[in-house]
Design an enzyme around this catalytic site. Structure first.
Site, PDB file in Angstrom:
ATOM      1  N   GLY A 199      10.139   7.877  -6.426  1.00 55.71           N
ATOM      2  CA  GLY A 199       9.502   9.165  -6.187  1.00 55.71           C
ATOM      3  C   GLY A 199       8.792   9.260  -4.835  1.00 55.71           C
ATOM      4  N   ASP A 228      -9.785   5.458  -3.104  1.00 55.02           N
ATOM      5  CA  ASP A 228      -8.577   5.864  -3.840  1.00 55.02           C
ATOM      6  C   ASP A 228      -9.028   6.473  -5.171  1.00 55.02           C
ATOM      7  OD1 ASP A 228      -9.419   3.691  -5.307  1.00 55.02           O
ATOM      8  OD2 ASP A 228      -7.381   3.026  -5.761  1.00 55.02           O
ATOM      9  N   GLU A 252       0.821  -1.214   0.000  1.00 57.53           N
ATOM     10  CA  GLU A 252       0.000   0.000   0.000  1.00 57.53           C
ATOM     11  C   GLU A 252       0.853   1.262   0.000  1.00 57.53           C
ATOM     12  OE1 GLU A 252      -2.930  -0.047  -0.764  1.00 57.53           O
ATOM     13  OE2 GLU A 252      -3.446  -2.135  -0.381  1.00 57.53           O
ATOM     14  N   TYR A 275      -7.001   6.120   3.406  1.00 54.46           N
ATOM     15  CA  TYR A 275      -7.047   5.049   2.415  1.00 54.46           C
ATOM     16  C   TYR A 275      -6.262   3.818   2.877  1.00 54.46           C
ATOM     17  CZ  TYR A 275      -5.572   1.977  -1.158  1.00 54.46           C
ATOM     18  OH  TYR A 275      -5.298   0.823  -1.814  1.00 54.46           O
ATOM     19  N   GLN A 328      -0.182   6.729  -5.098  1.00 55.10           N
ATOM     20  CA  GLN A 328       0.062   7.592  -6.268  1.00 55.10           C
ATOM     21  C   GLN A 328       1.026   6.951  -7.270  1.00 55.10           C
ATOM     22  OE1 GLN A 328      -1.365  11.002  -6.993  1.00 55.10           O
ATOM     23  NE2 GLN A 328      -2.715   9.558  -5.977  1.00 55.10           N
TER      24      GLN A 328
END
Length: 364
Positions: A88, A145, A44, A127, A49
């Site tokens: 990232g 999400d 998760e 989330y 993103q």
DNA sequence: AATTCGGGGGT
DNA sequence: ACCCCAGAATT
């Protein structure tokens, strides 16, 4: 509008169709259908993103290197950042490492599975807490999400921007009403798969969709307009001039500590400007003088890169310079002097990671 | 309540 | 080009 009520019958119709659609779906993802809360948590965090295809190889590497939460806690933050390099949003890695230590200590390495415990941990928001609790313990918490927002906005005609706080309340309230309590984990998996595979952002095949009859967007021809999102503003431009300063087999680097992009990662000595600046103008800056750039050799070796982030447009200029030993030794007090063959042990921003390849350095 | 955190792939 | 991704923390 925050408390939009979904009729019980309509909610059951939706969840039945969804679960029935999901019978035939199996994406073969290694974190689906497992009960190990540590692995679910890891997946998760990686997938926040981040597309499944991009995160998958990172998940495999992390599981191989850190099979348990305790093994991650026993590593260093640098180890974790190095494995995270290129993915990232590096605060995810730093928070993940912090939480690994917290779970190892406070929970003796047994990862919590209740929403209320999970939500307290760094890097776990609404989330992720719902996802972990529902997958690991079947706790009835509806996930929201990007996939869920898209599906609910279209099927139930929700036209508020989810990024607004009212939007967050509305979508999570609606999602919770749709969740079949006894099948929470399965349902959460189903609605995310449905968003990822069927109700895709652009050009979904509504003709073959099990929701077509009950879908607001399909009936009203609003599929392309839902979900509603605010337009994003212009990217800020930044000009980053990196200097790979070499002496014999060593290179100067430093760690980024400011509240900025790439916090915790390493970089070469940097001069940042607000506009494009040629080398001879850079030489006038205080930073260039403190580095002693003018006396160095090899400034004709220049590489340029452009990289777009979600909020910034980065213009890289990379110089490779060689300097004398006394200058290098002086600079080595403010920077770290690292053998070029060891550069790969440090985590660099994606664009700079290219320059950690030893083949770029002529080592004798 | 809005902004800021990366990087990549699809259209 | 522009959009979006199994969001969370910070301001």
């Amino acid at each position: 509008m925050i408390n939009k009520r979904i009729e019980r019958k309509k909610a059951l119709d939706f969840s039945d169709k969804l679960l029935s659609w999901h019978q035939n779906i199996n994406r073969g993802l290694p974190w689906v259908g497992i009960k190990d809360a540590y692995r679910i948590w890891l997946s998760e965090i990686i997938l926040q993103q981040t597309r499944v295809e991009q995160g998958l190889p990172y998940y495999q590497q992390f599981i191989r290197r850190f099979p348990t939460v305790r093994s991650m806690a026993e590593a260093t933050e640098d180890d974790v950042l190095r494995l995270w390099q290129g993915l990232g949003y590096y605060s995810r890695a730093r928070n993940m490492y912090y939480t690994a230590g917290m779970v190892t200590q406070q929970y003796r390495g047994k990862f919590p599975t209740s929403y209320d415990e999970l939500i307290k941990l760094k890097g776990i928001g609404a989330y992720s807490a719902a996802a972990i609790a529902s997958f690991a313990a079947n706790e009835p918490r509806a996930v929201v999400d990007g996939n869920v927002v898209r599906v609910l906005a279209r099927v139930f005609g929700l036209s508020i921007d989810y990024q607004r706080s009212e939007g967050k309340k509305l979508f999570s309230h609606v999602a919770q009403q749709l969740l079949p309590v006894e099948k929470a984990g399965r349902y959460n998996q189903a609605i995310m798969d449905f968003g990822a595979l069927q109700c895709v952002p652009r050009g979904p095949e509504c003709g073959s969709c099990v929701m077509e009859r009950i879908c607001y967007a399909s009936r009203k021809k609003q599929v392309a307009r839902l979900p509603v999102k605010r337009k994003k503003h212009e990217l800020k431009k930044r000009y980053l001039h990196f200097f790979i300063i070499c002496h014999q087999d060593e290179v100067l680097i430093e760690q980024r500590t400011a509240k900025d992009i790439w916090k915790g990662l390493y970089q070469f000595p940097l001069i940042e400007t607000e506009a494009e600046t040629p080398f001879n103008e850079l030489l006038q800056s205080d930073k260039a003088k403190s580095l002693g750039l003018e006396a160095m050799q090899g400034m004709k070796d220049i590489n340029r890169h452009k990289q777009k982030l979600s909020h910034q447009e980065l213009h890289f200029t990379v110089y490779q310079l060689w300097c004398r030993s006394n200058t290098f030794n002086t600079l080595a007090r403010q920077y770290m002097a690292v053998p070029a063959i060891h550069l790969k042990k440090y985590s660099f921003p994606k664009t700079l990671a290219y320059y950690t390849d030893i083949s770029l350095y002529s080592i004798k």
